[in-house]
Design a protein around this motif. Structure first.
Motif, PDB file in Angstrom:
ATOM      1  N   THR A 104       0.731  -1.077  -0.030  1.00  0.00           N
ATOM      2  CA  THR A 104      -0.139  -0.094   0.041  1.00  0.00           C
ATOM      3  C   THR A 104       1.002   0.963   0.022  1.00  0.00           C
ATOM      4  OG1 THR A 104      -1.820  -1.145   0.929  1.00  0.00           O
ATOM      5  CG2 THR A 104      -1.800   1.124   1.182  1.00  0.00           C
ATOM      6  N   PHE A 105       1.851   1.305   0.825  1.00  0.00           N
ATOM      7  CA  PHE A 105       2.759   2.271   0.937  1.00  0.00           C
ATOM      8  C   PHE A 105       3.483   2.449  -0.308  1.00  0.00           C
ATOM      9  CE2 PHE A 105       7.120   3.932   1.592  1.00  0.00           C
ATOM     10  CZ  PHE A 105       6.853   5.209   2.229  1.00  0.00           C
ATOM     11  N   LEU A 106       3.953   1.399  -1.077  1.00  0.00           N
ATOM     12  CA  LEU A 106       4.969   1.571  -2.167  1.00  0.00           C
ATOM     13  C   LEU A 106       4.229   2.176  -3.134  1.00  0.00           C
ATOM     14  CD1 LEU A 106       6.704  -1.994  -2.159  1.00  0.00           C
ATOM     15  CD2 LEU A 106       7.529   0.311  -1.181  1.00  0.00           C
ATOM     16  N   ARG A 107       2.494   1.580  -3.406  1.00  0.00           N
ATOM     17  CA  ARG A 107       1.977   2.293  -4.291  1.00  0.00           C
ATOM     18  C   ARG A 107       1.394   3.528  -4.308  1.00  0.00           C
ATOM     19  NH1 ARG A 107      -0.276  -2.680  -7.245  1.00  0.00           N
ATOM     20  NH2 ARG A 107      -2.069  -1.617  -7.950  1.00  0.00           N
ATOM     21  N   ARG A 108       1.382   3.954  -2.980  1.00  0.00           N
ATOM     22  CA  ARG A 108       0.778   5.303  -2.852  1.00  0.00           C
ATOM     23  C   ARG A 108       1.991   6.517  -3.209  1.00  0.00           C
ATOM     24  NH1 ARG A 108      -0.267   4.892   2.135  1.00  0.00           N
ATOM     25  NH2 ARG A 108       1.322   5.867   3.074  1.00  0.00           N
ATOM     26  N   THR A 109       3.095   5.797  -2.906  1.00  0.00           N
ATOM     27  CA  THR A 109       4.322   6.818  -3.303  1.00  0.00           C
ATOM     28  C   THR A 109       4.954   6.437  -4.591  1.00  0.00           C
ATOM     29  OG1 THR A 109       5.761   5.092  -2.247  1.00  0.00           O
ATOM     30  CG2 THR A 109       5.001   7.120  -0.715  1.00  0.00           C
ATOM     31  N   SER A 110       4.524   5.540  -5.365  1.00  0.00           N
ATOM     32  CA  SER A 110       5.045   4.928  -6.522  1.00  0.00           C
ATOM     33  C   SER A 110       6.320   4.386  -6.394  1.00  0.00           C
ATOM     34  CB  SER A 110       4.999   6.342  -7.671  1.00  0.00           C
ATOM     35  OG  SER A 110       3.510   6.543  -7.888  1.00  0.00           O
ATOM     36  N   ILE A 111       6.814   4.058  -5.220  1.00  0.00           N
ATOM     37  CA  ILE A 111       8.209   3.602  -5.175  1.00  0.00           C
ATOM     38  C   ILE A 111       8.247   1.893  -6.108  1.00  0.00           C
ATOM     39  CG2 ILE A 111       9.923   2.373  -3.509  1.00  0.00           C
ATOM     40  CD1 ILE A 111       9.060   5.036  -1.589  1.00  0.00           C
ATOM     41  N   ASP A 112       7.039   1.421  -5.829  1.00  0.00           N
ATOM     42  CA  ASP A 112       6.841   0.104  -6.448  1.00  0.00           C
ATOM     43  C   ASP A 112       7.387   0.134  -7.949  1.00  0.00           C
ATOM     44  OD1 ASP A 112       4.629   1.711  -7.137  1.00  0.00           O
ATOM     45  OD2 ASP A 112       3.726  -0.228  -7.925  1.00  0.00           O
ATOM     46  N   GLU A 113       7.220   1.215  -8.693  1.00  0.00           N
ATOM     47  CA  GLU A 113       7.811   1.682  -9.855  1.00  0.00           C
ATOM     48  C   GLU A 113       9.093   1.574 -10.366  1.00  0.00           C
ATOM     49  OE1 GLU A 113       5.277   1.161 -12.021  1.00  0.00           O
ATOM     50  OE2 GLU A 113       3.523   2.029 -11.117  1.00  0.00           O
ATOM     51  N   LEU A 114      10.078   1.732  -9.097  1.00  0.00           N
ATOM     52  CA  LEU A 114      11.298   2.103  -9.262  1.00  0.00           C
ATOM     53  C   LEU A 114      12.072   1.204 -10.070  1.00  0.00           C
ATOM     54  CD1 LEU A 114      12.362   4.017  -5.950  1.00  0.00           C
ATOM     55  CD2 LEU A 114      11.856   4.990  -8.381  1.00  0.00           C
ATOM     56  N   PRO A 115      12.073  -0.257  -9.901  1.00  0.00           N
ATOM     57  CA  PRO A 115      12.817  -1.198 -10.692  1.00  0.00           C
ATOM     58  C   PRO A 115      12.581  -1.103 -12.108  1.00  0.00           C
ATOM     59  CG  PRO A 115      11.483  -2.130  -8.875  1.00  0.00           C
ATOM     60  CD  PRO A 115      11.035  -0.823  -9.006  1.00  0.00           C
ATOM     61  N   GLN A 116      11.672  -0.393 -12.500  1.00  0.00           N
ATOM     62  CA  GLN A 116      11.724  -0.020 -13.935  1.00  0.00           C
ATOM     63  C   GLN A 116      12.788   0.774 -14.676  1.00  0.00           C
ATOM     64  OE1 GLN A 116       7.588   1.357 -14.774  1.00  0.00           O
ATOM     65  NE2 GLN A 116       6.848  -0.066 -13.423  1.00  0.00           N
ATOM     66  N   LEU A 117      13.378   1.115 -13.757  1.00  0.00           N
ATOM     67  CA  LEU A 117      14.845   1.540 -14.291  1.00  0.00           C
ATOM     68  C   LEU A 117      15.833   0.808 -14.935  1.00  0.00           C
ATOM     69  CD1 LEU A 117      15.552   3.986 -11.002  1.00  0.00           C
ATOM     70  CD2 LEU A 117      14.982   4.827 -13.188  1.00  0.00           C
ATOM     71  N   LEU A 118      15.610  -0.452 -14.407  1.00  0.00           N
ATOM     72  CA  LEU A 118      16.167  -1.885 -15.227  1.00  0.00           C
ATOM     73  C   LEU A 118      15.817  -1.823 -16.491  1.00  0.00           C
ATOM     74  CD1 LEU A 118      16.090  -4.404 -12.315  1.00  0.00           C
ATOM     75  CD2 LEU A 118      18.220  -2.851 -12.815  1.00  0.00           C
ATOM     76  N   ASN A 119      14.294  -1.710 -16.639  1.00  0.00           N
ATOM     77  CA  ASN A 119      13.804  -1.733 -17.995  1.00  0.00           C
ATOM     78  C   ASN A 119      14.302  -0.608 -18.927  1.00  0.00           C
ATOM     79  OD1 ASN A 119      11.080  -2.860 -16.208  1.00  0.00           O
ATOM     80  ND2 ASN A 119      11.653  -4.057 -18.099  1.00  0.00           N
ATOM     81  N   VAL A 120      14.428   0.378 -18.287  1.00  0.00           N
ATOM     82  CA  VAL A 120      15.096   1.704 -19.166  1.00  0.00           C
ATOM     83  C   VAL A 120      16.468   1.129 -19.725  1.00  0.00           C
ATOM     84  CG1 VAL A 120      15.827   3.997 -19.039  1.00  0.00           C
ATOM     85  CG2 VAL A 120      13.554   3.289 -18.044  1.00  0.00           C
ATOM     86  N   THR A 162       7.061   7.391 -16.212  1.00  0.00           N
ATOM     87  CA  THR A 162       5.992   8.279 -16.044  1.00  0.00           C
ATOM     88  C   THR A 162       5.487   9.036 -17.320  1.00  0.00           C
ATOM     89  OG1 THR A 162       5.227  10.317 -14.487  1.00  0.00           O
ATOM     90  CG2 THR A 162       7.597  10.223 -15.329  1.00  0.00           C
ATOM     91  N   GLY A 163       4.740   9.658 -17.410  1.00  0.00           N
ATOM     92  CA  GLY A 163       4.238  10.458 -18.511  1.00  0.00           C
ATOM     93  C   GLY A 163       3.396  11.809 -18.363  1.00  0.00           C
ATOM     94  N   TRP A 164       3.143  12.307 -19.265  1.00  0.00           N
ATOM     95  CA  TRP A 164       2.240  13.568 -19.404  1.00  0.00           C
ATOM     96  C   TRP A 164       0.914  13.220 -18.652  1.00  0.00           C
ATOM     97  CZ3 TRP A 164       2.893  18.332 -18.954  1.00  0.00           C
ATOM     98  CH2 TRP A 164       2.111  19.476 -19.464  1.00  0.00           C
ATOM     99  N   ALA A 165       0.382  11.966 -18.876  1.00  0.00           N
ATOM    100  CA  ALA A 165      -1.147  12.054 -18.503  1.00  0.00           C
ATOM    101  C   ALA A 165      -0.796  11.707 -16.775  1.00  0.00           C
ATOM    102  CB  ALA A 165      -1.590  10.630 -18.774  1.00  0.00           C
ATOM    103  N   GLN A 166       0.316  11.301 -16.308  1.00  0.00           N
ATOM    104  CA  GLN A 166       0.466  10.946 -14.946  1.00  0.00           C
ATOM    105  C   GLN A 166       0.942  12.204 -14.285  1.00  0.00           C
ATOM    106  OE1 GLN A 166       1.595   8.524 -17.336  1.00  0.00           O
ATOM    107  NE2 GLN A 166      -0.155   7.477 -16.861  1.00  0.00           N
ATOM    108  N   THR A 206       6.358  14.615 -11.382  1.00  0.00           N
ATOM    109  CA  THR A 206       6.059  13.200 -11.134  1.00  0.00           C
ATOM    110  C   THR A 206       6.724  13.263  -9.494  1.00  0.00           C
ATOM    111  OG1 THR A 206       6.206  12.165 -13.196  1.00  0.00           O
ATOM    112  CG2 THR A 206       6.543  10.703 -11.363  1.00  0.00           C
ATOM    113  N   ILE A 207       8.104  13.504  -9.358  1.00  0.00           N
ATOM    114  CA  ILE A 207       8.470  13.531  -8.022  1.00  0.00           C
ATOM    115  C   ILE A 207       7.876  14.482  -6.955  1.00  0.00           C
ATOM    116  CG2 ILE A 207      10.621  14.345  -6.692  1.00  0.00           C
ATOM    117  CD1 ILE A 207      12.300  13.705  -9.299  1.00  0.00           C
ATOM    118  N   ARG A 208       7.362  15.461  -7.398  1.00  0.00           N
ATOM    119  CA  ARG A 208       6.640  16.246  -6.484  1.00  0.00           C
ATOM    120  C   ARG A 208       5.259  15.808  -5.986  1.00  0.00           C
ATOM    121  NH1 ARG A 208       6.730  20.639  -9.174  1.00  0.00           N
ATOM    122  NH2 ARG A 208       4.692  20.620 -10.152  1.00  0.00           N
ATOM    123  N   HIS A 209       4.572  15.117  -7.166  1.00  0.00           N
ATOM    124  CA  HIS A 209       3.110  14.591  -6.802  1.00  0.00           C
ATOM    125  C   HIS A 209       3.144  13.345  -6.325  1.00  0.00           C
ATOM    126  CE1 HIS A 209       1.616  18.711  -8.175  1.00  0.00           C
ATOM    127  NE2 HIS A 209       1.990  18.550  -9.309  1.00  0.00           N
TER     128      HIS A 209
END
Length: 217
Positions: A104-120, A162-166, A206-209
């Motif tokens: 719940t915390f990871l999703r609220r702060t979007s920290i769960d998305e950080l491993p996608q740096l590997l995809n980049v 992240t993107g313009w929509a997010q 994205t970082i701010r919001h």
């Protein structure tokens, strides 16, 4: 930023090609530096995920990328292993019982998305771009391709963390057809108006919001 009349008006030019090359260089440098800077946080999160529930630290899910090609996107596991949805078709809802407390915390702060740096780093994603959807993604009780006839135009660019929509608060529950439609329009507006300056604006928003404001879900 407005959506132009022709969603596929993406004629190649020397300027755009140069910008896309610069975007890739920026992605690699940013990802490496971010992974090094965030390494202590990533280790703490990995330990917390493993301590709360059994299962792998990372969750991998098939998503659609550039030109419709598929790849496995990385995320920190936020659900109990036996209740996770590998297809991604079942949307997460508020107070979803499948999500762990840490999740719940990871999703609220979007920290769960950080491993996608590997995809980049693997060249499957960019820092900024349309968010990658699962094949057959549904929105407003329809598949996205039925809801938005020009949906596939968003596959003309690498998907992003992240993107313009997010950056404009259009993320989360996709049951509202109007909001789901607005996400696609924002994706296309980004593709048509892309610039490195716009990428920097989106990253800062994205970082701010999300990471600091905790607006994820």
């Amino acid at each position: 930023m407005k959506l132009l009349q022709e969603p596929l008006s993406l004629a190649r030019s020397a300027t755009r090609d140069a910008q896309m090359t610069a975007k890739r260089v920026f992605d690699v440098i940013f990802s490496v530096l971010a992974l090094l800077f965030l390494l202590p946080l990533l280790i703490i999160v990995a330990i917390a995920v493993r301590m709360e529930s059994k299962g792998p630290v990372l969750f991998r899910q098939t998503r659609e990328g550039l030109n419709g090609s598929t790849f496995g996107v990385f995320k920190f596991r936020s659900m109990r292993r036996e209740q996770g949805d590998a297809t991604g078709v079942a949307h997460t809802v508020r107070n979803d019982e499948r999500v762990t407390r840490v999740g719940t915390f990871l999703r609220r702060t979007s920290i769960d998305e950080l491993p996608q740096l590997l995809n980049v780093l693997r060249g499957e994603m960019s820092i900024v771009g349309p968010r990658p959807h699962v094949p057959g993604m549904r929105a407003g009780n329809h598949t996205y391709r039925v809801l938005v006839p020009y949906y596939d135009h968003r596959l003309a660019m690498l998907p992003g963390i992240t993107g313009w929509a997010q950056a404009n608060g259009l993320r989360g529950d996709a049951t509202d057809a109007a909001l789901a439609h607005a996400r696609i329009d924002h994706d296309l507006a980004y593709i048509q108006n892309f610039s490195l300056w716009l990428d920097l604006r989106i990253i800062l928003r994205t970082i701010r919001h999300e990471f600091l404001g905790g607006t994820g879900n």
